[in-house]
Write a protein that holds these residues in place. Structure first.
Motif, PDB file in Angstrom:
ATOM      1  N   LYS B 221       0.833  -1.201   0.000  1.00 40.31           N
ATOM      2  CA  LYS B 221       0.000   0.000   0.000  1.00 40.31           C
ATOM      3  C   LYS B 221       0.874   1.259   0.000  1.00 40.31           C
ATOM      4  CE  LYS B 221      -3.373   2.674   2.556  1.00 40.31           C
ATOM      5  NZ  LYS B 221      -4.403   2.952   1.554  1.00 40.31           N
ATOM      6  N   THR B 222       1.824   1.291   0.938  1.00 36.51           N
ATOM      7  CA  THR B 222       2.633   2.492   1.111  1.00 36.51           C
ATOM      8  C   THR B 222       3.400   2.856  -0.163  1.00 36.51           C
ATOM      9  OG1 THR B 222       2.959   1.624   3.330  1.00 36.51           O
ATOM     10  CG2 THR B 222       4.160   3.609   2.762  1.00 36.51           C
ATOM     11  N   TYR B 223       3.931   1.829  -0.853  1.00 41.43           N
ATOM     12  CA  TYR B 223       4.775   2.124  -2.013  1.00 41.43           C
ATOM     13  C   TYR B 223       4.051   1.828  -3.321  1.00 41.43           C
ATOM     14  CZ  TYR B 223       8.229   2.450   1.635  1.00 41.43           C
ATOM     15  OH  TYR B 223       8.895   2.820   2.758  1.00 41.43           O
ATOM     16  N   SER B 224       2.731   1.958  -3.324  1.00 36.04           N
ATOM     17  CA  SER B 224       1.962   1.598  -4.520  1.00 36.04           C
ATOM     18  C   SER B 224       2.375   2.425  -5.730  1.00 36.04           C
ATOM     19  CB  SER B 224       0.473   1.773  -4.253  1.00 36.04           C
ATOM     20  OG  SER B 224       0.205   3.123  -3.973  1.00 36.04           O
ATOM     21  N   LYS B 225       2.868   3.643  -5.494  1.00 35.18           N
ATOM     22  CA  LYS B 225       3.299   4.509  -6.599  1.00 35.18           C
ATOM     23  C   LYS B 225       4.409   3.823  -7.399  1.00 35.18           C
ATOM     24  CE  LYS B 225       2.753   8.968  -7.927  1.00 35.18           C
ATOM     25  NZ  LYS B 225       1.816   8.993  -8.974  1.00 35.18           N
ATOM     26  N   LEU B 227       4.826   0.584  -7.578  1.00 37.37           N
ATOM     27  CA  LEU B 227       4.408  -0.729  -8.057  1.00 37.37           C
ATOM     28  C   LEU B 227       3.424  -0.626  -9.215  1.00 37.37           C
ATOM     29  CD1 LEU B 227       4.008  -2.373  -4.556  1.00 37.37           C
ATOM     30  CD2 LEU B 227       5.921  -2.619  -6.136  1.00 37.37           C
ATOM     31  N   SER B 228       2.285   0.037  -8.963  1.00 42.11           N
ATOM     32  CA  SER B 228       1.274   0.122 -10.008  1.00 42.11           C
ATOM     33  C   SER B 228       1.104   1.550 -10.518  1.00 42.11           C
ATOM     34  CB  SER B 228      -0.060  -0.393  -9.473  1.00 42.11           C
ATOM     35  OG  SER B 228      -0.446   0.388  -8.352  1.00 42.11           O
ATOM     36  N   GLY B 229       1.833   2.489  -9.920  1.00 37.59           N
ATOM     37  CA  GLY B 229       1.688   3.883 -10.326  1.00 37.59           C
ATOM     38  C   GLY B 229       0.492   4.563  -9.694  1.00 37.59           C
ATOM     39  N   ARG B 230      -0.205   3.864  -8.806  1.00 35.85           N
ATOM     40  CA  ARG B 230      -1.364   4.454  -8.148  1.00 35.85           C
ATOM     41  C   ARG B 230      -0.960   5.201  -6.895  1.00 35.85           C
ATOM     42  NH1 ARG B 230      -6.462   2.852  -8.657  1.00 35.85           N
ATOM     43  NH2 ARG B 230      -6.874   1.841 -10.620  1.00 35.85           N
ATOM     44  N   GLU B 231      -1.723   6.237  -6.574  1.00 36.96           N
ATOM     45  CA  GLU B 231      -1.514   6.917  -5.306  1.00 36.96           C
ATOM     46  C   GLU B 231      -1.853   5.939  -4.186  1.00 36.96           C
ATOM     47  OE1 GLU B 231      -0.281   9.833  -4.780  1.00 36.96           O
ATOM     48  OE2 GLU B 231      -0.178  10.420  -6.888  1.00 36.96           O
ATOM     49  N   PRO B 232      -1.108   5.986  -3.074  1.00 33.24           N
ATOM     50  CA  PRO B 232      -1.377   5.043  -1.977  1.00 33.24           C
ATOM     51  C   PRO B 232      -2.828   5.082  -1.493  1.00 33.24           C
ATOM     52  CG  PRO B 232       0.696   6.159  -1.598  1.00 33.24           C
ATOM     53  CD  PRO B 232       0.095   6.798  -2.818  1.00 33.24           C
ATOM     54  N   ASN B 233      -3.482   6.247  -1.576  1.00 32.07           N
ATOM     55  CA  ASN B 233      -4.867   6.264  -1.093  1.00 32.07           C
ATOM     56  C   ASN B 233      -5.841   5.635  -2.094  1.00 32.07           C
ATOM     57  OD1 ASN B 233      -4.918   8.218  -3.004  1.00 32.07           O
ATOM     58  ND2 ASN B 233      -5.799   9.823  -1.710  1.00 32.07           N
ATOM     59  N   ARG B 234      -5.345   5.306  -3.282  1.00 29.72           N
ATOM     60  CA  ARG B 234      -6.184   4.581  -4.239  1.00 29.72           C
ATOM     61  C   ARG B 234      -5.736   3.125  -4.375  1.00 29.72           C
ATOM     62  NH1 ARG B 234      -9.930   7.518  -6.042  1.00 29.72           N
ATOM     63  NH2 ARG B 234      -9.680   9.722  -6.569  1.00 29.72           N
ATOM     64  N   ALA B 235      -4.937   2.674  -3.431  1.00 25.68           N
ATOM     65  CA  ALA B 235      -4.495   1.277  -3.450  1.00 25.68           C
ATOM     66  C   ALA B 235      -4.628   0.724  -2.041  1.00 25.68           C
ATOM     67  CB  ALA B 235      -3.052   1.185  -3.906  1.00 25.68           C
ATOM     68  N   PHE B 236      -4.655  -0.579  -1.937  1.00 27.49           N
ATOM     69  CA  PHE B 236      -4.657  -1.219  -0.629  1.00 27.49           C
ATOM     70  C   PHE B 236      -3.899  -2.513  -0.816  1.00 27.49           C
ATOM     71  CE2 PHE B 236      -8.049  -3.505  -2.563  1.00 27.49           C
ATOM     72  CZ  PHE B 236      -8.762  -2.522  -3.241  1.00 27.49           C
ATOM     73  N   GLY B 237      -3.538  -3.194   0.239  1.00 30.73           N
ATOM     74  CA  GLY B 237      -2.692  -4.367   0.074  1.00 30.73           C
ATOM     75  C   GLY B 237      -3.453  -5.638  -0.201  1.00 30.73           C
ATOM     76  N   LEU B 238      -4.495  -5.873   0.604  1.00 27.02           N
ATOM     77  CA  LEU B 238      -5.208  -7.145   0.565  1.00 27.02           C
ATOM     78  C   LEU B 238      -6.600  -6.939  -0.031  1.00 27.02           C
ATOM     79  CD1 LEU B 238      -5.501 -10.154   1.626  1.00 27.02           C
ATOM     80  CD2 LEU B 238      -6.473  -9.158   3.682  1.00 27.02           C
ATOM     81  N   SER B 239      -6.984  -7.819  -0.956  1.00 29.56           N
ATOM     82  CA  SER B 239      -8.323  -7.699  -1.543  1.00 29.56           C
ATOM     83  C   SER B 239      -9.259  -8.715  -0.915  1.00 29.56           C
ATOM     84  CB  SER B 239      -8.247  -7.930  -3.049  1.00 29.56           C
ATOM     85  OG  SER B 239      -9.538  -7.884  -3.588  1.00 29.56           O
ATOM     86  N   ILE B 240     -10.291  -8.227  -0.250  1.00 26.15           N
ATOM     87  CA  ILE B 240     -11.331  -9.147   0.224  1.00 26.15           C
ATOM     88  C   ILE B 240     -12.679  -8.653  -0.278  1.00 26.15           C
ATOM     89  CG2 ILE B 240     -10.020  -9.835   2.267  1.00 26.15           C
ATOM     90  CD1 ILE B 240     -11.978  -8.212   3.953  1.00 26.15           C
ATOM     91  N   GLN B 241     -13.685  -9.491  -0.193  1.00 26.28           N
ATOM     92  CA  GLN B 241     -14.983  -9.133  -0.763  1.00 26.28           C
ATOM     93  C   GLN B 241     -16.121  -9.319   0.238  1.00 26.28           C
ATOM     94  OE1 GLN B 241     -17.394 -11.644  -2.886  1.00 26.28           O
ATOM     95  NE2 GLN B 241     -15.881 -13.252  -3.241  1.00 26.28           N
TER      96      GLN B 241
END
Lengths: 325, 567
Positions: B221-225, B227-241
């Motif tokens: 999450k912290t370094y999402s920029k 990894l995916s180029g996304r701002e950290p507030n638009r990324a998260f680490g774990l995907s659950i549903q």
């Protein structure tokens, strides 16, 4: 009603006929009536098959129904136990509250909004614009809730949704439209109106088109402006159809809108979003497929609707002297 | 009337049979016919079935073979040619839910097919109503050694579940339950990248413990920029549903890592207890709510479905997800299609400190074949099953024709109404490939399904990138294959099965109390994760609801079953 009118005119025509032609004419009339009755027949038969015969299935509500024992098999009768159980559930209070909140607001707004839309559309003089607007507001009605639900989940997402990005431009914090229990009912009501209000305005528009234009001319002569004309001519002219729609809506007081809510309900908003219909569906087609409980819940709902619609009809007859039949 | 006619017909046929055989036995509850597991009938035997064919049958199979249909295909031909059994379908359902509803309808009006698949609840109803045949002797006499081996591979609990008073009423339709064990999927190329960019973060090269996993999620999450180029507030680490127990994007492995086992019955001090109400569920929920607060879980997880989780992966919002072995074909194949650098690895659930907890498997996917009382040839379905396994895993194996043709990759086995499969078949294929590799790349020795899979992997290396998932699943590249992790589960005996495999008890079925409890559990757990409910308050509320739904009575009944079956 149509049928009655036709035979009335026929009767009147008959009186002025010479005696000789009467017998033949009566035969003719009977044949004519016969064809009308024949046209009615499929509807009656289908109603009987699909609405009356299944009523015997309501016995399920008083049983502990097990499919493998057969419809007329040796089922266990449990009396009112299913109803007692439903009302002993801790959730039943919130289910009724949610159902009433959603159904009443949807139905009330669902009459007011289409009336306003119809009046505004009837005042549009440019046919091109009017047709364009009509198409646009009718269109959502033809989309199924499954499709709209998917669109809504995507567009209303607080993380990446288009709506919240737009709000972000104006400095508004993301709103979780589908996950915030306080906002969920509002989302349901607004999206329901977005989908249905345009289409619902058709009947009112038809009623407005039927109003005698000389009334407007007379009003204009008397110096009424547009607002006054709407108030004194258009609205009274729509009275009958509005009454009819109100009465039909009364029977919907426990209909929270299954298609919509079922497709958008999630664990986070059950507190304010779970309605009677979604609950019944889960009972009947969930893992254990409890037909008896859901039949009882359905029966209860029908009885309430029946009582309400009869009362509504009686009241409108008594106080507004309006008769549907 | 119809029943009377059928009965009359049955009586007539019975008379005819007796006349033919010259013996004095009636057909009911006795083994008839030639006693040969593969014997061909002299006169065509009609077999009316019902089945489920979901959209994948059309999209993955029939699309490639327009000449075939559910009613007329290579399997109906096979059974007709080999056994002289003619299969007809009364109806074909679109999904399991659809099948259950249609079957309930058929039972209600007394219009049973000759043979059909049921769950334990319906099975017990049918046995009680005396509508299905005792299959004990038929199974003993007609099941081929291979079919028996396959069906008995996971122990006798599947037979116990279908037995009443020592009589067998349902033939288990085997699916692999080990394949249902969930894994932790981690995007390794992201982890490597972070290790190169920020060595002082001290991220593990290979996660081994829950703490390692948490550290990785937080870093994703912290370094999402980066990894995916996304701002950290638009990324998260774990995907659950929203569906917390789904086989993709659920939280079951998270629970298991902390020694909590929701939704299954487990043994505790010689007694069976229900996992959902054990205090162990509190800790993982507390951790998840912490992660939610830190934005390591999507704010809108509750409105997400499988598609939402898939979007999280393809849009690069998350690099960790819990799920079953098939995640590599969906949605991760898609991630790979978009970005060939994407490198996913499936880990067995991690150690919690020094404790290695087992992973849970719910045996909820089983079905049992039953035969209507009015059907004359109960052995016909077993003969068909014999033929099926013989033509895929036995001496007459023709994987090309009956399992998965290499050119189309279509799962043609879905066209057969009977689909028993060895529970460890996927794992066996992997081990065969691994052994072939160890024996100096002796891949020519591979046979059957393993050969087909190896062919797919070969094609991937030859440039067909759409076959990437086969490589991830089965290619023993070091220990990176998905089935290497599955192998770890099996070898180290790290799978915990639901200890209760009997039919739902009376109290569970009464007023759908178990379903109502499950619904409540989902609601409360969601509220705990998103912080609206305190962990302890939520847990206490759930336990109270369990008691309202007569949980102690259910526990009593389950323990009575436990004592009765283990004796």
């Amino acid at each position: 009603m149509v049928h009655c009118d036709v035979s009335l005119t026929a009767d009147r025509a008959e009186e002025s006929r010479p005696k000789a032609g009467r017998a033949m004419h009566r035969r003719l009339r009977r044949r004519k009536a016969l064809s009308y009755h024949a046209m009615l027949l499929p509807g009656v038969v289908l109603t009987f098959i699909f609405c009356y015969i299944p009523m015997f299935g309501l016995t399920m509500a008083f049983q502990n129904f097990v499919p493998s024992k057969g419809l007329f098999g040796d089922q266990t009768w449990v009396g009112w136990q299913n109803l007692t159980f439903l009302f002993s559930l801790p959730e039943i209070g919130r289910i009724f509250r949610n159902t009433l909140v959603l159904a009443v607001s949807k139905n009330v707004i669902g009459i007011i909004l289409p009336v306003i839309i119809a009046i505004m559309m009837s005042e549009l003089r440019h046919t091109g614009i009017r047709k364009g607007v009509q198409t646009i507001v009718y269109l959502p009605h033809f989309l199924s809730w499954v499709i709209i639900a998917t669109m809504m989940t995507d567009m209303l997402s607080p993380v990446d949704g288009a709506v919240n990005r737009l709000l972000g431009v104006f400095g508004i914090d993301p709103i979780y439209f589908l996950g915030d229990p306080d906002i969920f009912p509002l989302t349901m009501i607004v999206s329901d109106q977005w989908k249905e209000a345009g289409y619902g305005s058709i009947v009112y528009l038809a009623a407005i088109m039927g109003i005698d234009t000389t009334l407007y001319e007379a009003a204009k002569m008397d110096g009424a402006n547009k607002m006054r004309q709407v108030w004194h001519v258009t609205l009274p002219g729509m009275r009958g159809i509005v009454m009819l729609m109100v009465m039909l809506a009364i029977g919907n007081v426990l209909n929270g809108g299954f298609d919509q809510v079922y497709n958008l309900l999630n664990n986070q908003v059950k507190e304010t979003g779970e309605i009677l219909d979604t609950f019944i569906y889960e009972l009947a087609f969930g893992r254990t497929r409890n037909y008896s409980l859901s039949a009882m819940a359905g029966l209860f709902k029908s009885v309430v609707s029946f009582v309400l619609i009869s009362t509504g009809y009686f009241l409108s007859y008594k106080f507004a002297n309006y008769q549907l039949f | 009337m119809k029943k009377l006619l059928a009965l009359l017909l049955a009586a007539l046929l019975a008379g005819a049979l007796v006349a033919c055989g010259g013996g004095g036995r009636g057909p009911v509850d006795a083994v008839e016919g030639d006693g040969d597991p593969f014997g061909k009938y002299e006169q065509t035997v009609q077999l009316d079935l019902v089945t489920t064919a979901d959209v994948t049958v059309t999209s993955q199979v029939l699309a490639y073979y327009p000449d075939e249909s559910m009613a007329d295909n290579r399997f109906t031909d096979l059974y007709a040619d080999e056994l002289n059994v003619k299969i007809n379908y009364s109806w074909v359902a679109q999904s399991t839910e659809d099948y259950n509803t249609k079957l309930d309808m058929a039972m209600t009006i007394g219009n049973l097919p000759d043979a059909f698949i049921v769950d334990t609840a319906v099975l017990s109803d049918l046995v009680e109503a005396g509508q299905v045949r005792d299959l004990t002797e038929v199974w003993e006499t007609y099941a081929s050694p291979l079919l028996k081996e396959i069906t008995e591979a996971e122990g006798d609990s599947v037979f116990k579940a279908a037995s009443y008073d020592g009589k067998l009423y349902g033939i288990p339709q085997m699916f692999s339950s080990t394949d249902r064990a969930q894994l932790v999927w981690i995007r390794m190329d992201w982890l490597n990248k972070l290790n190169t960019l920020y060595p002082n973060l001290n991220l593990p090269a290979e996660p081994k413990t829950v703490d390692d996993m948490m550290q990785i999620i937080s870093a994703f999450k912290t370094y999402s920029k980066d990894l995916s180029g996304r701002e950290p507030n638009r990324a998260f680490g774990l995907s659950i549903q929203g569906d917390l127990w789904n086989s993709m994007g659920g939280i079951t492995p998270m629970m298991n890592m902390y020694g909590a086992y929701p939704n299954i019955w487990l043994e505790k001090d010689g007694q069976l207890v229900y996992g959902s109400i054990q205090p162990e569920v509190k800790e993982p929920l507390r951790v998840l709510s912490e992660m939610y607060k830190n934005g390591q879980i999507a704010q809108d997880f509750a409105t997400k479905s499988v598609t939402g989780v898939s979007d999280d992966m393809t849009r690069g919002m998350a690099g960790v997800v819990f799920g079953e072995q098939w995640l590599c074909s969906y949605p991760l194949q898609q991630v790979y299609d978009d970005d060939h650098a994407a490198d996913w690895k499936a880990f067995p659930i991690f150690m919690n400190g020094e404790t290695q907890n087992p992973v849970q498997v719910t045996m909820g996917t089983y079905g049992w074949w039953v035969v209507s009382n009015e059907y004359e040839h109960p052995e016909a379905i077993i003969k068909c099953m014999n033929t099926y396994v013989e033509h895929i895993w036995g001496s007459k194996a023709d994987v090309e024709k009956y399992y998965m043709p290499a050119d189309t990759g279509a799962p043609v086995w879905k066209l057969s109404p009977f689909q028993p499969e060895p529970p460890t078949k996927n794992l066996d294929c992997y081990l065969a490939i691994k052994e072939a590799q160890a024996n100096g790349d002796d891949f020519a020795s591979l046979t059957g399904e393993a050969a087909t899979i190896y062919g797919n992997i070969r094609n991937f290396f030859d440039g067909n990138s759409s076959l990437w998932s086969w490589k991830v699943g089965y290619w023993p590249d070091g220990d990176k294959a998905v089935y290497e992790s599955m192998n770890t589960y099996v070898e180290e005996n790290r799978i915990l099965y639901n200890a209760f495999s009997g039919a739902p008890t009376d109290t569970m079925r009464l007023n759908s109390q178990m379903d109502l409890f499950s619904a409540k559990q989902g609601e409360i757990f969601t509220a705990i994760i998103n912080g609206t409910k305190d962990v302890d308050a939520g847990y206490n509320e759930l336990v109270a609801y369990w008691n309202t739904m007569h949980g102690d009575q259910m526990t009593e009944e389950v323990n009575a079953w436990y004592i009765a079956t283990s004796a």
